[in-house]
Design an enzyme around this catalytic site. Structure first.
Site, short mmCIF file in Angstrom:
data_model
loop_
_atom_site.label_atom_id
_atom_site.label_comp_id
_atom_site.label_asym_id
_atom_site.label_seq_id
_atom_site.Cartn_x
_atom_site.Cartn_y
_atom_site.Cartn_z
N CYS A 123 38.07 30.91 35.58
CA CYS A 123 37.06 30.05 36.16
C CYS A 123 37.06 30.27 37.66
CB CYS A 123 37.32 28.57 35.84
SG CYS A 123 35.84 27.56 36.13
N CYS A 125 36.37 27.59 40.00
CA CYS A 125 36.39 26.36 40.81
C CYS A 125 37.59 26.24 41.76
CB CYS A 125 36.25 25.12 39.94
SG CYS A 125 37.41 25.03 38.58
N CYS A 133 32.28 25.65 39.43
CA CYS A 133 32.85 26.66 38.53
C CYS A 133 32.09 27.99 38.56
CB CYS A 133 32.92 26.11 37.11
SG CYS A 133 33.98 24.64 36.98
N LYS A 202 33.96 21.70 25.75
CA LYS A 202 34.58 21.06 26.90
C LYS A 202 33.65 20.00 27.46
CE LYS A 202 36.36 21.98 31.54
NZ LYS A 202 36.89 22.99 32.47
N ARG A 212 42.38 17.92 39.23
CA ARG A 212 41.65 18.39 40.41
C ARG A 212 42.48 18.24 41.67
NH1 ARG A 212 35.66 16.48 38.24
NH2 ARG A 212 35.77 17.83 36.39
N ARG A 224 30.19 18.01 37.51
CA ARG A 224 30.07 19.12 36.58
C ARG A 224 29.20 18.79 35.36
NH1 ARG A 224 33.78 21.81 39.40
NH2 ARG A 224 36.03 21.47 39.26
N GLU A 240 27.89 24.72 20.33
CA GLU A 240 28.77 25.43 21.27
C GLU A 240 29.77 26.29 20.52
OE1 GLU A 240 28.71 25.75 24.47
OE2 GLU A 240 27.30 24.22 25.13
N LYS A 255 38.39 20.02 24.42
CA LYS A 255 39.00 19.46 25.62
C LYS A 255 38.15 18.33 26.15
CE LYS A 255 40.03 20.98 30.27
NZ LYS A 255 39.81 22.03 31.23
N SER A 281 45.12 16.54 32.04
CA SER A 281 45.92 15.87 33.06
C SER A 281 45.88 14.35 32.94
CB SER A 281 45.44 16.32 34.44
OG SER A 281 44.06 16.09 34.59
N TYR A 320 50.98 19.47 29.27
CA TYR A 320 51.95 19.43 30.36
C TYR A 320 53.30 18.89 29.88
CZ TYR A 320 47.63 20.07 32.92
OH TYR A 320 46.43 20.57 33.36
#
Ligand code: PBG
Ligand code: ZN
Length: 332
Positions: A123, A125, A133, A202, A212, A224, A240, A255, A281, A320
């Site tokens: 990406c 961004c 992006c 997404k 971010r 976005r 999609e 996501k 996140s 994570y």
């Protein structure tokens, strides 16, 4: 007492061994992908805590090496790299620079651990001065990314990651047609066998907030929503997915993960392709915050959140928590 026959569910819950036997879904180290944020800096010891993601860091190349060394020792098998370049520009040229930070990190990781599965986020961004992006028109104030001109840059980025030795490229930009563009460019460069793990579905989610900060990729203006999916859309997820299947993706990401488990379930039932999900996140930070306050049992909730994502149909989970769950021996 003369009771009618009834179901005694507890018969199969009497002992841990029985519960282990009847359980259909469980977590394995083979399911987990750990994201890392690697920074292009001359300071070898650079290691900066991400305030909104307790336990996560921006790492120099050298610190990444140390971090991954320890993680591989405890069973980590796969990583996903995000880069933070030394400088940004309107076209995000750091994303496809031969000596870009992700390219350097891939070379380092594959040299040390040839068996480690290294995925790269494709990406722009984190590399664009405006934080979108892809390319935008001069004077744009809403972030209406120019779809088609961006495709070339994404394809270049993917090829440069492949040349550095990436095992899988993972485009997260949500441009239309990017899987086709990336597939064509990879094939042309001789990487016919390199898989694409597409962020097929997404959503434009508020759960990306902490990321971010971590990746320093927040849009400087606008948002976005003109390129990521609207959270109320369900049927569009089929469209999609179908597009990315036809364009030649190999693994398909939904996501965020937890708040979109209905979508994971639906797509896993509807398509015969490998599914992944990204516990993003914000999902991570919410659990950390509650655990740090003593409001939730950290280990139990982490494992239950991951199990829920897998149970809904995602074989692979980008999380994570991967490093910690393996290090603590919660998942093997
Ligand atoms: C960038 C990208 C984002 C995430 C992964 N890749 C943020 C965004 O789209 O704004 C989010 C990951 C996370 O929140 O953990 N395209
Ligand atoms: Zn992006």
């Amino acid at each position: 007492m003369n009771l009618p026959e009834f179901h005694r569910g507890r018969r199969l819950r009497r002992s841990a061994a029985l519960r282990d036997m009847v359980r259909e879904v469980s977590l394995s180290s083979n399911d987990l992908i750990m994201p890392y944020f690697v920074v292009d800096t001359p300071d070898h010891t650079f290691r900066k805590a991400i305030d909104s993601m307790p336990g996560q860091f921006q790492l120099s190349l050298h610190e990444l090496e140390k971090q991954v060394a320890a993680a591989v020792d405890t069973g980590l098998k796969s990583v996903l790299l995000f880069g933070i370049p030394a400088a940004k520009d309107p076209l995000g040229s750091g994303a496809y620079a031969e000596d870009g930070i992700v390219q350097k990190a891939v070379r380092m990781l594959k040299k040390n651990w040839p068996e480690l599965v290294v995925l790269t986020d494709v990406c722009l961004c984190e590399y664009t001065s405006h934080g979108h992006c892809g390319m935008i028109r001069e004077g744009d104030t809403v972030g209406r990314v120019l779809n088609d001109p961006t495709l070339d840059l994404l394809a270049k980025t993917a090829v440069s990651h492949a040349q550095a030795g990436a095992d899988i490229v993972a485009p997260s930009d949500m441009m239309d047609g990017r899987v086709a563009a990336i597939r064509q460019a990879l094939d042309k460069a001789g990487f016919e066998d390199l898989p694409i793990m597409s962020y097929a579905v997404k959503y434009a989610s508020s759960y990306y907030g902490p990321f971010r900060d971590a990746a320093e990729g927040a849009p400087k203006f606008g948002d976005r929503r003109t390129y990521q999916m609207d959270p109320g859309c369900v049927k569009e997820a089929f469209r999609e997915m179908t597009a990315d299947i036809e364009e030649g993706a190999d693994i398909f990401i939904v996501k965020p993960a937890g708040p979109y488990q209905d979508i994971i379930r639906m797509l896993n039932d509807g398509f015969d392709v490998p599914m992944a999900a990204y516990q993003v996140s914000g999902e991570y930070s919410m659990i950390c915050a509650a655990a740090l306050n003593g409001w939730l049992d950290e280990k139990a909730v982490i494992l239950e959140s991951l199990l829920g994502i897998k149970r809904s149909g995602a074989k692979l989970i980008i999380t994570y928590f991967a490093e910690k769950a393996l290090k603590e021996g919660w998942i093997r």
